[in-house]
Motif scaffolding. Structure first.
Motif, mmCIF file in Angstrom:
data_model
loop_
_atom_site.group_PDB
_atom_site.id
_atom_site.type_symbol
_atom_site.label_atom_id
_atom_site.label_comp_id
_atom_site.label_asym_id
_atom_site.label_seq_id
_atom_site.Cartn_x
_atom_site.Cartn_y
_atom_site.Cartn_z
ATOM 1 N N ILE A 95 50.516 -1.507 46.413
ATOM 2 C CA ILE A 95 49.787 -0.650 47.350
ATOM 3 C C ILE A 95 50.753 0.110 48.248
ATOM 4 O O ILE A 95 50.614 1.322 48.464
ATOM 5 N N GLY A 96 51.756 -0.592 48.763
ATOM 6 C CA GLY A 96 52.698 0.041 49.683
ATOM 7 C C GLY A 96 53.546 1.103 49.031
ATOM 8 O O GLY A 96 53.730 2.199 49.575
ATOM 9 N N VAL A 97 54.089 0.817 47.842
ATOM 10 C CA VAL A 97 54.959 1.776 47.164
ATOM 11 C C VAL A 97 54.165 2.988 46.676
ATOM 12 O O VAL A 97 54.617 4.134 46.784
ATOM 13 N N SER A 98 52.964 2.754 46.150
ATOM 14 C CA SER A 98 52.152 3.867 45.639
ATOM 15 C C SER A 98 51.579 4.720 46.759
ATOM 16 O O SER A 98 51.311 5.911 46.575
ATOM 17 N N GLY A 99 51.377 4.123 47.946
ATOM 18 C CA GLY A 99 50.772 4.849 49.053
ATOM 19 C C GLY A 99 49.278 5.041 48.867
ATOM 20 O O GLY A 99 48.675 5.906 49.512
ATOM 21 N N ARG A 100 48.661 4.234 48.001
ATOM 22 C CA ARG A 100 47.225 4.347 47.727
ATOM 23 C C ARG A 100 46.545 3.006 47.952
ATOM 24 O O ARG A 100 47.108 1.946 47.663
ATOM 25 N N ARG A 101 45.305 3.061 48.447
ATOM 26 C CA ARG A 101 44.518 1.844 48.622
ATOM 27 C C ARG A 101 44.123 1.276 47.261
ATOM 28 O O ARG A 101 44.162 1.960 46.244
ATOM 29 N N ALA A 102 43.714 0.000 47.282
ATOM 30 C CA ALA A 102 43.404 -0.699 46.035
ATOM 31 C C ALA A 102 42.318 0.002 45.231
ATOM 32 O O ALA A 102 42.423 0.151 44.012
ATOM 33 N N GLN A 103 41.241 0.456 45.904
ATOM 34 C CA GLN A 103 40.146 1.101 45.166
ATOM 35 C C GLN A 103 40.565 2.456 44.606
ATOM 36 O O GLN A 103 40.057 2.882 43.550
ATOM 37 N N GLU A 104 41.489 3.142 45.273
ATOM 38 C CA GLU A 104 41.995 4.414 44.761
ATOM 39 C C GLU A 104 42.789 4.194 43.476
ATOM 40 O O GLU A 104 42.658 4.956 42.510
ATOM 41 N N LEU A 105 43.590 3.143 43.458
ATOM 42 C CA LEU A 105 44.330 2.802 42.250
ATOM 43 C C LEU A 105 43.367 2.396 41.140
ATOM 44 O O LEU A 105 43.572 2.735 39.969
ATOM 45 N N GLY A 106 42.311 1.668 41.503
ATOM 46 C CA GLY A 106 41.320 1.260 40.520
ATOM 47 C C GLY A 106 40.681 2.453 39.835
ATOM 48 O O GLY A 106 40.509 2.465 38.607
ATOM 49 N N ASN A 107 40.341 3.470 40.601
ATOM 50 C CA ASN A 107 39.720 4.670 40.028
ATOM 51 C C ASN A 107 40.694 5.453 39.147
ATOM 52 O O ASN A 107 40.274 6.154 38.219
ATOM 53 N N LEU A 108 41.991 5.344 39.439
ATOM 54 C CA LEU A 108 42.984 6.018 38.608
ATOM 55 C C LEU A 108 43.248 5.254 37.305
ATOM 56 O O LEU A 108 43.607 5.856 36.292
ATOM 57 N N VAL A 109 43.070 3.951 37.333
ATOM 58 C CA VAL A 109 43.233 3.137 36.121
ATOM 59 C C VAL A 109 42.053 3.342 35.178
ATOM 60 O O VAL A 109 42.204 3.518 33.972
ATOM 61 N N ALA A 110 40.831 3.327 35.741
ATOM 62 C CA ALA A 110 39.614 3.560 34.948
ATOM 63 C C ALA A 110 38.571 4.171 35.872
ATOM 64 O O ALA A 110 38.263 3.583 36.924
ATOM 65 N N PRO A 111 38.045 5.345 35.543
ATOM 66 C CA PRO A 111 37.075 6.012 36.422
ATOM 67 C C PRO A 111 35.920 5.096 36.820
ATOM 68 O O PRO A 111 35.278 4.490 35.964
ATOM 69 N N GLY A 112 35.701 4.983 38.121
ATOM 70 C CA GLY A 112 34.610 4.172 38.641
ATOM 71 C C GLY A 112 34.970 2.729 38.921
ATOM 72 O O GLY A 112 34.241 2.026 39.634
ATOM 73 N N LEU A 113 36.108 2.258 38.388
ATOM 74 C CA LEU A 113 36.491 0.859 38.594
ATOM 75 C C LEU A 113 36.734 0.560 40.070
ATOM 76 O O LEU A 113 36.364 -0.507 40.575
ATOM 77 N N GLY A 114 37.347 1.509 40.760
ATOM 78 C CA GLY A 114 37.619 1.313 42.186
ATOM 79 C C GLY A 114 36.346 1.167 42.994
ATOM 80 O O GLY A 114 36.283 0.379 43.945
#
Length: 429
Positions: A95-114
């Protein structure tokens, strides 16, 4: 770094020159002030994570296992701490290195997952926050003799006042640090008073008389389950600490947050252990309060009230702040809007508590299931980003050793998920 007059840069120029710079790190601030602010922010994030974990359930859970296992519980505590560190190191770093919250990363991994992650966390956070307000009410009752509903409502108003202050972020950081230290100091006093067999506890760390897998998995779930694992990392992002250049700060914060929780767990364990090994019979309706009273008399009971209240109100702050962070944007949601949403979250859960007394058992079971499901899903998303989506890490090369211990610890979260679903099945059977 010069602090003299300089020509204002073109829009975006400063950020292009140094992508790690954020609004929380103005280039005109002296180095000393920046260092102080960074330390304060890190301390706040560490204690937000730690005090989010140290709630009313934490106290009840630790007491119950100490009564059940005695000195052998020391082994479960140490193993759970190691697992917690492995998971928290990965969560905070991704989370810290990417600068994105967990749900934002989730949506980037699979749409809607976040958004699925956010829904689970919000439902669990709402229900458990009712329990947190209830714990604050019980704390004021033990501390001052107030009616629990009145004490819970007053505690909620205090939490709301913190988020309505002009510098809510700074207020949150300072409050959780102060109350976290109060809990540790007062519980340490009771631990010294109860005279626990420290040598026996240390021996059980190496040669346990009993290894209880249920105790270990329960401690892991209680320490980093649900919203807790994200609380400190999201707080760091909101404070402007992110990017590959802040890995050292992120790592220090993640480990220290777990260690603060561990210190509280250990001193509470020793306090209860001293009473139990002394042969005292604890009131089964409230073992923790009874143990504090047995150890230090009337003063012990009041100390318990302060500790329970501090644990509850910091959990109210942590649950509310983190739950709202999952349904807002760090870049498009204003601080004022975010604070008002947190206030609404606290007000709603407090109103439910005042009307019904506490969260119904059925709802708490459902919330536990949601949190149990969220933990492996959320951890898997972040580990997947570290393993396969390095394009989201701003050029950072993720350590393989950290991935290995992260995936190994993740396997345990699957077991936790199975255990959290079973009670829901039992409800319908």
């Amino acid at each position: 770094m010069s602090t003299g007059h300089r020509t204002p840069p073109a829009p975006g120029a400063a950020r292009a020159a140094d992508p790690r710079r954020t609004p929380a790190e103005p280039s005109t601030a002296p180095d000393g002030r920046l260092a102080t602010r960074t330390r304060s922010t890190l301390l706040g994030a560490m204690f937000l994570m730690a005090t989010s974990a140290i709630g009313p359930g934490f106290i009840t859970q630790t007491t119950a296992f100490t009564v059940q296992l005695g000195a052998a519980f020391a082994f479960a505590i140490v193993i759970s701490i190691l697992i917690d560190i492995a998971l928290q190191l990965n969560v905070w770093r991704v989370i810290g290195v990417s600068g994105r919250r967990a749900q934002e990363l989730g949506n980037l991994v699979a749409p809607g997952l976040g958004w699925v992650m956010a829904a689970f966390l919000l439902i669990g956070g709402l229900v458990f926050n009712i329990g947190n307000v209830s714990g604050a009410g019980l704390g004021t009752n033990a501390m001052l003799g107030l009616d629990p509903k009145l004490g819970g409502a007053l505690s909620a108003l205090i939490a709301i006042g913190i988020f309505l202050s002009k510098r809510a972020g700074v207020a949150v950081d300072r409050i959780v640090v102060v109350l976290g230290l109060v809990m540790i100091v007062l519980t340490s006093y009771v631990a010294i008073t109860s005279g626990p067999p420290v040598g026996e506890a240390l021996r059980n760390v190496v040669l346990p008389e009993d290894i209880d897998v249920l105790a270990i998995t329960t401690l892991v779930g209680g320490t980093i389950g649900g919203y807790i694992v994200y609380a400190g990392a999201h707080r760091l992002l909101d404070s402007g600490i992110s990017g590959p250049g802040r890995v050292r700060d992120i790592t220090r914060g993640s480990v220290t947050g777990i260690l603060i929780t561990a210190v509280m767990r250990v001193v509470l364990f020793l306090a209860i252990l001293g009473v139990v090994t002394g042969g005292a019979a604890l009131d089964p309706t409230n073992q923790a309060a009874s143990a504090f009273e047995q150890a230090a008399g009337e003063v012990g009971l009041r100390v318990f009230g302060i500790v329970l209240w501090a644990a509850a109100i910091t959990s109210v702050i942590g649950a509310s702040y983190t739950s709202v962070s999952f349904v807002t944007s760090r870049t498009t949601t204003s601080d004022r809007t975010r604070s008002l949403l947190v206030v609404g979250f606290i007000a709603f859960t407090s109103l439910v508590y005042v009307l019904i007394g506490t969260a119904p058992t059925t709802l708490l079971v459902f919330a536990g299931a949601f949190n149990g499901l969220l933990l492996p899903i959320g951890i898997a998303v972040l580990l997947w980003v570290a393993t396969r989506r390095t394009d989201l890490l701003n050029g950072y090369r993720y350590p393989r050793w950290l991935l290995v211990i992260g995936w190994v610890a993740w396997l345990l979260t699957l077991y936790l998920a199975v255990r959290s679903i079973q009670p829901v099945i039992d409800l319908f059977s």
